[in-house]
Motif scaffolding. Structure first.
Motif, PDB file in Angstrom:
ATOM      1  N   ARG A 268       1.150  -1.092  -0.082  1.00 38.56           N
ATOM      2  CA  ARG A 268      -0.130   0.051   0.427  1.00 38.56           C
ATOM      3  C   ARG A 268       0.974   1.150   0.046  1.00 38.56           C
ATOM      4  NH1 ARG A 268      -4.191  -0.378   4.457  1.00 38.56           N
ATOM      5  NH2 ARG A 268      -2.415   0.900   5.293  1.00 38.56           N
ATOM      6  N   SER A 269       0.377   2.903  -0.336  1.00 40.77           N
ATOM      7  CA  SER A 269       1.200   3.224  -0.452  1.00 40.77           C
ATOM      8  C   SER A 269       1.957   3.959   0.848  1.00 40.77           C
ATOM      9  CB  SER A 269       0.473   4.242  -1.465  1.00 40.77           C
ATOM     10  OG  SER A 269      -0.616   5.021  -0.114  1.00 40.77           O
ATOM     11  N   ASP A 270       1.305   4.165   1.603  1.00 37.21           N
ATOM     12  CA  ASP A 270       1.636   4.351   2.677  1.00 37.21           C
ATOM     13  C   ASP A 270       2.856   3.378   3.069  1.00 37.21           C
ATOM     14  OD1 ASP A 270       0.128   2.440   3.472  1.00 37.21           O
ATOM     15  OD2 ASP A 270      -0.916   3.885   4.955  1.00 37.21           O
ATOM     16  N   TYR A 271       3.074   2.158   3.292  1.00 37.77           N
ATOM     17  CA  TYR A 271       4.119   1.230   3.403  1.00 37.77           C
ATOM     18  C   TYR A 271       5.102   1.096   2.232  1.00 37.77           C
ATOM     19  CZ  TYR A 271       0.897  -1.261   6.534  1.00 37.77           C
ATOM     20  OH  TYR A 271       0.538  -1.724   8.188  1.00 37.77           O
ATOM     21  N   PHE A 272       4.925   1.311   0.840  1.00 38.94           N
ATOM     22  CA  PHE A 272       5.437   1.980   0.398  1.00 38.94           C
ATOM     23  C   PHE A 272       6.437   2.892   0.608  1.00 38.94           C
ATOM     24  CE2 PHE A 272       7.281   3.492  -3.339  1.00 38.94           C
ATOM     25  CZ  PHE A 272       7.889   2.711  -3.868  1.00 38.94           C
ATOM     26  N   ALA A 273       5.749   3.501   1.399  1.00 33.54           N
ATOM     27  CA  ALA A 273       6.739   5.692   1.333  1.00 33.54           C
ATOM     28  C   ALA A 273       7.562   4.686   2.540  1.00 33.54           C
ATOM     29  CB  ALA A 273       6.533   5.930   1.639  1.00 33.54           C
ATOM     30  N   LEU A 274       7.479   3.914   3.404  1.00 37.08           N
ATOM     31  CA  LEU A 274       8.158   4.264   4.472  1.00 37.08           C
ATOM     32  C   LEU A 274       9.299   3.662   4.274  1.00 37.08           C
ATOM     33  CD1 LEU A 274       5.393   3.482   7.425  1.00 37.08           C
ATOM     34  CD2 LEU A 274       7.319   5.114   6.935  1.00 37.08           C
ATOM     35  N   VAL A 275       8.820   1.559   3.524  1.00 43.23           N
ATOM     36  CA  VAL A 275       9.856   0.428   3.126  1.00 43.23           C
ATOM     37  C   VAL A 275      10.805   1.317   2.637  1.00 43.23           C
ATOM     38  CG1 VAL A 275      10.192  -1.334   2.099  1.00 43.23           C
ATOM     39  CG2 VAL A 275       8.091  -0.920   3.282  1.00 43.23           C
ATOM     40  N   ASN A 276      10.417   2.414   1.202  1.00 43.90           N
ATOM     41  CA  ASN A 276      12.007   2.685   0.451  1.00 43.90           C
ATOM     42  C   ASN A 276      12.505   3.026   1.245  1.00 43.90           C
ATOM     43  OD1 ASN A 276      12.298   2.246  -2.977  1.00 43.90           O
ATOM     44  ND2 ASN A 276       9.184   2.552  -2.078  1.00 43.90           N
ATOM     45  N   LEU A 277      13.001   4.245   2.577  1.00 49.07           N
ATOM     46  CA  LEU A 277      12.660   5.058   2.943  1.00 49.07           C
ATOM     47  C   LEU A 277      13.838   4.490   3.783  1.00 49.07           C
ATOM     48  CD1 LEU A 277      13.743   7.857   3.551  1.00 49.07           C
ATOM     49  CD2 LEU A 277      12.702   8.513   5.069  1.00 49.07           C
ATOM     50  N   ALA A 278      13.652   3.271   4.491  1.00 45.84           N
ATOM     51  CA  ALA A 278      14.261   2.502   4.956  1.00 45.84           C
ATOM     52  C   ALA A 278      15.322   1.745   3.996  1.00 45.84           C
ATOM     53  CB  ALA A 278      13.554   1.279   6.031  1.00 45.84           C
ATOM     54  N   LEU A 279      15.059   2.011   2.959  1.00 40.18           N
ATOM     55  CA  LEU A 279      16.383   0.361   1.983  1.00 40.18           C
ATOM     56  C   LEU A 279      17.397   1.776   2.009  1.00 40.18           C
ATOM     57  CD1 LEU A 279      16.687  -1.117  -0.703  1.00 40.18           C
ATOM     58  CD2 LEU A 279      15.084  -0.014  -1.744  1.00 40.18           C
ATOM     59  N   ALA A 280      16.467   2.906   2.034  1.00 38.70           N
ATOM     60  CA  ALA A 280      18.310   3.818   1.577  1.00 38.70           C
ATOM     61  C   ALA A 280      18.945   4.038   2.657  1.00 38.70           C
ATOM     62  CB  ALA A 280      17.071   5.039   0.853  1.00 38.70           C
ATOM     63  N   VAL A 281      18.226   3.774   4.196  1.00 35.47           N
ATOM     64  CA  VAL A 281      19.157   3.906   4.662  1.00 35.47           C
ATOM     65  C   VAL A 281      20.253   2.695   4.546  1.00 35.47           C
ATOM     66  CG1 VAL A 281      19.398   4.432   7.466  1.00 35.47           C
ATOM     67  CG2 VAL A 281      17.893   5.346   6.358  1.00 35.47           C
ATOM     68  N   ILE A 282      19.905   2.165   4.669  1.00 35.06           N
ATOM     69  CA  ILE A 282      19.790   0.048   4.404  1.00 35.06           C
ATOM     70  C   ILE A 282      20.882  -0.241   3.431  1.00 35.06           C
ATOM     71  CG2 ILE A 282      20.021  -2.839   3.778  1.00 35.06           C
ATOM     72  CD1 ILE A 282      19.235  -1.083   6.721  1.00 35.06           C
ATOM     73  N   VAL A 283      21.054   0.341   2.026  1.00 37.03           N
ATOM     74  CA  VAL A 283      21.635   0.408   1.320  1.00 37.03           C
ATOM     75  C   VAL A 283      23.452   1.742   2.151  1.00 37.03           C
ATOM     76  CG1 VAL A 283      21.917   1.671  -1.295  1.00 37.03           C
ATOM     77  CG2 VAL A 283      20.363   0.308  -0.380  1.00 37.03           C
ATOM     78  N   TYR A 284      23.347   2.166   2.843  1.00 41.28           N
ATOM     79  CA  TYR A 284      24.062   3.759   3.058  1.00 41.28           C
ATOM     80  C   TYR A 284      25.115   2.880   3.782  1.00 41.28           C
ATOM     81  CZ  TYR A 284      25.918   7.379   6.071  1.00 41.28           C
ATOM     82  OH  TYR A 284      26.907   8.430   6.174  1.00 41.28           O
ATOM     83  N   HIS A 285      23.975   2.241   4.736  1.00 41.25           N
ATOM     84  CA  HIS A 285      24.869   0.958   5.872  1.00 41.25           C
ATOM     85  C   HIS A 285      25.298   0.102   5.336  1.00 41.25           C
ATOM     86  CE1 HIS A 285      25.081  -0.280   9.577  1.00 41.25           C
ATOM     87  NE2 HIS A 285      25.007  -1.661   9.027  1.00 41.25           N
ATOM     88  N   LEU A 286      24.802  -0.163   4.101  1.00 42.25           N
ATOM     89  CA  LEU A 286      25.863  -1.372   2.965  1.00 42.25           C
ATOM     90  C   LEU A 286      27.047  -0.895   3.044  1.00 42.25           C
ATOM     91  CD1 LEU A 286      24.475  -4.051   2.611  1.00 42.25           C
ATOM     92  CD2 LEU A 286      23.736  -2.981  -0.005  1.00 42.25           C
ATOM     93  N   MET A 287      26.541   0.685   2.560  1.00 45.94           N
ATOM     94  CA  MET A 287      28.181   0.848   1.436  1.00 45.94           C
ATOM     95  C   MET A 287      28.968   1.158   2.135  1.00 45.94           C
ATOM     96  SD  MET A 287      27.378   0.161  -1.143  1.00 45.94           S
ATOM     97  CE  MET A 287      26.297  -0.552  -2.559  1.00 45.94           C
ATOM     98  N   GLN A 288      28.746   2.079   3.458  1.00 46.29           N
ATOM     99  CA  GLN A 288      29.198   2.569   4.404  1.00 46.29           C
ATOM    100  C   GLN A 288      29.978   0.848   4.885  1.00 46.29           C
ATOM    101  OE1 GLN A 288      27.866   4.607   7.692  1.00 46.29           O
ATOM    102  NE2 GLN A 288      28.835   6.123   7.595  1.00 46.29           N
ATOM    103  N   LYS A 289      29.447   0.311   6.041  1.00 42.87           N
ATOM    104  CA  LYS A 289      30.373  -0.749   6.697  1.00 42.87           C
ATOM    105  C   LYS A 289      30.854  -2.226   6.109  1.00 42.87           C
ATOM    106  CE  LYS A 289      29.425   2.094  10.961  1.00 42.87           C
ATOM    107  NZ  LYS A 289      28.003   2.220  10.799  1.00 42.87           N
ATOM    108  N   VAL A 290      29.421  -2.566   5.223  1.00 39.03           N
ATOM    109  CA  VAL A 290      29.164  -4.036   5.413  1.00 39.03           C
ATOM    110  C   VAL A 290      29.550  -4.066   4.362  1.00 39.03           C
ATOM    111  CG1 VAL A 290      28.000  -6.372   4.941  1.00 39.03           C
ATOM    112  CG2 VAL A 290      26.524  -4.131   6.660  1.00 39.03           C
TER     113      VAL A 290
END
Ligand SMILES: Nc1ncnc2c1ncn2[C@@H]1O[C@H](COP(=O)(O)OP(=O)(O)O)[C@@H](O)[C@H]1O
Ligand SMILES: [Mg+2]
Lengths: 289, 231, 322
Positions: free
Chosen positions: C105-127
């Motif tokens: 649903r659109s609300d979940y979509f927005a939340l999940v996407n922002l979470a994804l951005a942070v995860i990618v950031y973390h992935l690239m920075q640390k993992v």
């Protein structure tokens, strides 16, 4: 692995989960009642931490400083509610989400302006350790868990035992109907929003001593809070509590197993849960889109 | 129950949803303590009319008055507190709240706890106090909705298709209730059940495609359901 | 024939203006505007056409940028191939992610996407720090070989390449608006059931739109990578997640020229404001709130009707009424 590590890992996870819960509870309540996604809660979280830090530095007090943090966050959220949200409640959810994101970004900018970029250490109220199953764990973390559980109990009590709570539960179902009964739903909205802001501020203030207080702290917890909200299901308080502790444990125990993966694991868990239930564990599919 | 103070009058009402206009120049009057029915096909604009009077929609133009108080521009909760109570269509009670909580919420804003009056009209509700709204039958829900409105000491009752989909016995009972309520509140009843209308209404307005096409005041015409000709 | 000519004029005129700007405006400004407009077109398409609001665009930007960076740092030297690799990695990434996200649903979509951005950031920075070099980032400016015709390794060649890409992407989205696919996207936005009724599978339409838009975002990331010769996790920073959304709304959501106008205004303001005060975020956020409260039509949304009246602007706009 060492049993000692596991015990402290669980306590650590529960305390993390408690912070997540305090933040996510407000977000979830606001969604349930007003159908908004208030990303600016993360701003109140940061503000709560900074004000608590500032008062702590100025007076040396710790617990009162945290109360000040929560109150300051509540005050800011009141201003934002009156000036911004009150005008846009009727708009669709994407609209309010974009606007609240603007508030968050602007607020974080303002915090950087006031306090700078350097992380600040905050004093911890209780340094003592207590033995739990033969393992020393920090008393402060246990207090944080207690606070979260107390807040959960308090919210449940308000929702189920008071007339205001009855009105909120009813309005979650159908706002128009509640208004038709003569209830000033706008005051209900304001109250809920400010309550959520205070909880977020409290979360920030409590978290302050456990991490460094820095301008990015709001954005750093974003993924976890969202995961909590999503896994639990938007609008469900019980779901929020369950998933907050779940995410806390996954982060904490995950880092015992393989540190870099700790932050990724809950994300993977979230994706799996969404595949299975697209509105989270306790989320209602019936809510208006 | 409170005493009536004035007539409910609607003058030159135009209402639109965005671009689509639904009501055109609607005029009607409900005399103090009278029961006036409004009939019309589905989609004629009856619900829109009631929602506008109750403050949920803002008219493009026109006036709504109670006595000499202007009602347009007030919030729905303000109107409800003034005693303008709207019983919505579709029997929407709070599914997750018990009957008791439903009633308590209804009397919270006005501070009126006169539940006995409600139980006098609807004795059935007394036995159901701890049941959740979601588990009530259609008739019970309708009783609860009207009961909730009564708890607010209504001066004006706006009732939207209360008998839709109900068993004849329940319709009969509701008819009796409306007859009793007459004189105690000013009632605007939207209803498609013409026999019921014939039994309780003092005056009938026929609404068609957003306009009032007939105003029938002749008792005999109302009783014999002559309104049908206008629909 | 005449119609086609006008169609292309509609594409080329604004970009010709921008190309002319190449000799007037500073080069970095023009490049930034071009890349940013590509980035924003994706967001504009998602928000204005499909009704997806994504605060996770930095994730896809980073997917493209890192695809390009890995290739140019570890494997090859040709920036063109690098961009293709970036494009491909963006497509694969969003295709996989889309399988889950598009159902939400659109609300979940927005939340999940922002979470994804942070995860990618973390992935690239640390993992993935061993291969991404963490916060230090990957530097490959010297490694890139010259390309024939337009030398992508040099800014004055790159600007024309970026120009061509922007025109191409823009023409693609303009074209899509007139196709059945475009109509389906718009229909999913307004009413999901209607699409099923039309006989098109809702999931497929949304998924295709999602992959298309996020691959475009990845392309913008690749362009950034090649232009700077440097990629760092900063690219996926959640603090910058607002940018494409702001620019989309600033320009005018769902309008064709919106992304371009928004990018010019945004980059221009950023250069001006950040010259005066260091704290740029505060103004981005404030601007976003103000635009939203002011009626969310954005610059182009406000300007267009006015221009149309003034200049009897070509043919009437294609009917995009919902
Ligand atoms: N929320 C709405 N938005 C747009 N149109 C509406 C809305 N509600 C009702 N309408 C339209 O207004 C007209 C009158 O509806 P309504 O007042 O519900 O009729 P009635 O109650 O007489 O059946 C109908 O054509 C209906 O489609
Ligand atoms: Mg109706």
């Amino acid at each position: 692995m060492d049993a000692n590590l596991w015990v402290s890992g669980v306590v650590y996870g529960l305390s993390m989960g408690s912070i997540f819960f305090l933040l996510a509870a407000g977000l979830s309540l606001c969604f349930g009642l007003m159908r908004i996604i208030s990303l600016d809660q993360l701003l109140y979280y940061s503000l709560g931490a900074y004000v608590a830090y500032q008062v702590n530095v100025a007076t040396g007090l710790t617990w009162p400083a945290m109360v000040c943090g929560a109150l300051a966050a509540g005050a800011l959220s009141w201003v934002v509610e009156r000036w911004v949200f009150d005008r846009i409640y009727a708009r669709e959810i994407t609209f309010t989400m974009i606007t609240s994101f603007g508030i968050l970004v602007a607020g974080v900018g303002a915090i950087k302006y006031v306090w700078g970029l350097v992380p600040r250490p905050m004093g911890i109220p209780v340094e003592a350790q207590v033995a739990l199953l033969g393992v020393n764990v920090p008393v402060y973390r246990i207090i944080v868990i207690g606070v979260a559980l107390a807040v959960y109990g308090l919210i449940q009590w308000v929702l189920n035992r008071t007339i205001v709570g009855t009105a909120i539960r009813a309005a979650v179902e159908d706002v128009d109907q509640v208004e038709g009964l003569g209830v000033d739903v706008y005051r209900l909205f304001t109250g809920t929003f400010v309550g959520a802001g205070m909880l977020s501020g409290l979360a920030g203030a409590l978290h302050g001593p456990l991490v460094m207080v820095d301008p990015q702290m709001g954005l750093e917890v974003v993924p976890f809070v969202f995961m909590v909200v999503i896994i639990g299901g938007l609008g469900s308080l019980k779901g929020t509590l369950v998933s907050a502790f779940l995410v806390g444990q996954v982060v904490s125990l995950g880092s015992l197993i393989y540190a870099p993966l700790a932050q990724m694991a809950p994300f993977a868990a979230m994706l799996l849960i969404l595949l299975w239930k697209p509105t989270g564990l306790y989320g209602s599919a019936l809510l208006r889109r | 129950m409170s005493h009536h103070h004035g007539a409910l009058s609607v003058e030159g009402l135009h209402v639109a949803y965005g671009e689509a206009q639904v009501l055109f120049d609607v005029h009607l009057t409900v005399p103090p303590g009278g029961l006036v029915a409004c009939v019309g096909r589905n989609g004629a604009g009856k619900t829109t009319l009631l929602r506008t009077i109750a403050g949920f929609l803002r008219p493009r133009a026109g006036q709504v008055r109670y006595g000499d108080v202007d009602l347009v521009g007030r919030k729905p909760y303000e109107l409800a507190r003034m005693g303008i109570r709207y019983v919505q269509q579709d029997k929407r009670v709070f599914a997750d709240l018990t009957v008791r909580e439903n009633l308590r919420l209804a009397s919270s804003a006005t501070g009126d706890w006169d539940w006995d009056a409600v139980f006098r009209y609807f004795p059935r509700l007394k036995a159901l106090l701890d049941r959740k709204g979601g588990y009530l039958s259609g008739g019970e829900r309708q009783m609860l909705m009207i009961g909730r409105a009564l708890l607010g000491r209504p001066k004006v009752l706006l009732v939207d298709e209360p008998t839709e989909g109900l068993a004849p016995a329940v319709v009969e009972q509701l008819g009796g209730v409306f007859q009793e309520l007459k004189g105690q509140a000013t009632i605007l009843l939207v209803e498609q059940n013409l026999p019921l209308v014939g039994r309780v209404a003092d005056k009938v307005y026929a609404v068609k495609e957003g306009r009032v096409v007939a105003e029938i005041t002749d008792r005999e015409a109302i009783r014999s359901a002559a309104v049908e000709a206008y629909l | 024939m005449n119609g086609r000519l006008r169609w292309w004029a509609g594409v080329l005129v604004p970009f010709a203006l921008l190309a002319a700007g190449r000799w007037v405006l500073p080069l970095p400004f023009v490049v930034e505007v071009l890349i940013f407009s590509v980035y924003t077109m994706a967001c504009n398409f998602l928000l204005g056409r499909v009704g997806f609001i994504s605060f996770g665009q930095p994730a896809y930007l980073a997917a493209g940028a890192y695809g390009t960076a890995f290739y140019l740092y570890y494997f090859g030297r040709d920036p063109l191939v690098g961009i293709l690799v970036g494009l491909a990695s963006g497509a694969v990434f969003s295709a996989l992610v889309g399988l889950v996200f598009v159902r939400l649903r659109s609300d979940y979509f927005a939340l999940v996407n922002l979470a994804l951005a942070v995860i990618v950031y973390h992935l690239m920075q640390k993992v993935l720090a061993p291969i991404t070099k963490g916060d230090n980032g990957l530097w490959f400016l010297d490694r890139m070989s010259s390309t024939p015709l337009l030398d992508l390794a040099r800014p004055d060649g790159f600007v024309w390449f970026a120009w061509l890409v922007a025109v191409g992407v823009w023409a693609l989205y303009k074209y899509l608006d007139d196709t059945v696919f475009g109509a389906c996207c718009l229909a999913t936005k307004t009413n999901e059931d209607k699409v099923k009724f039309l006989g098109y599978h809702d999931f497929k339409v949304r998924w295709t739109a999602f992959v298309l838009a996020n691959t475009t975002a990845a392309l913008a990331g690749s362009l950034y990578g090649v232009y700077f010769g440097f990629v760092s996790p900063e690219m996926a920073s959640a603090a910058r997640a607002a940018d494409p959304v702001v620019v989309t709304i600033l320009g005018g959501t769902g309008t064709l020229y919106g992304p371009l106008v928004g990018a010019v205004a945004f980059v221009g303001m950023k250069d001006l404001v950040s010259g005066v005060v260091g704290n740029w975020e505060f103004f981005v956020g404030l601007l976003l709130v103000v635009i939203m409260l002011a009626g969310e039509r954005g610059i182009w949304g406000t300007l267009e009707p006015w221009l149309r009246r003034r200049l009897v602007w070509r043919r009437p706009a294609p009917a995009l009424q919902e």
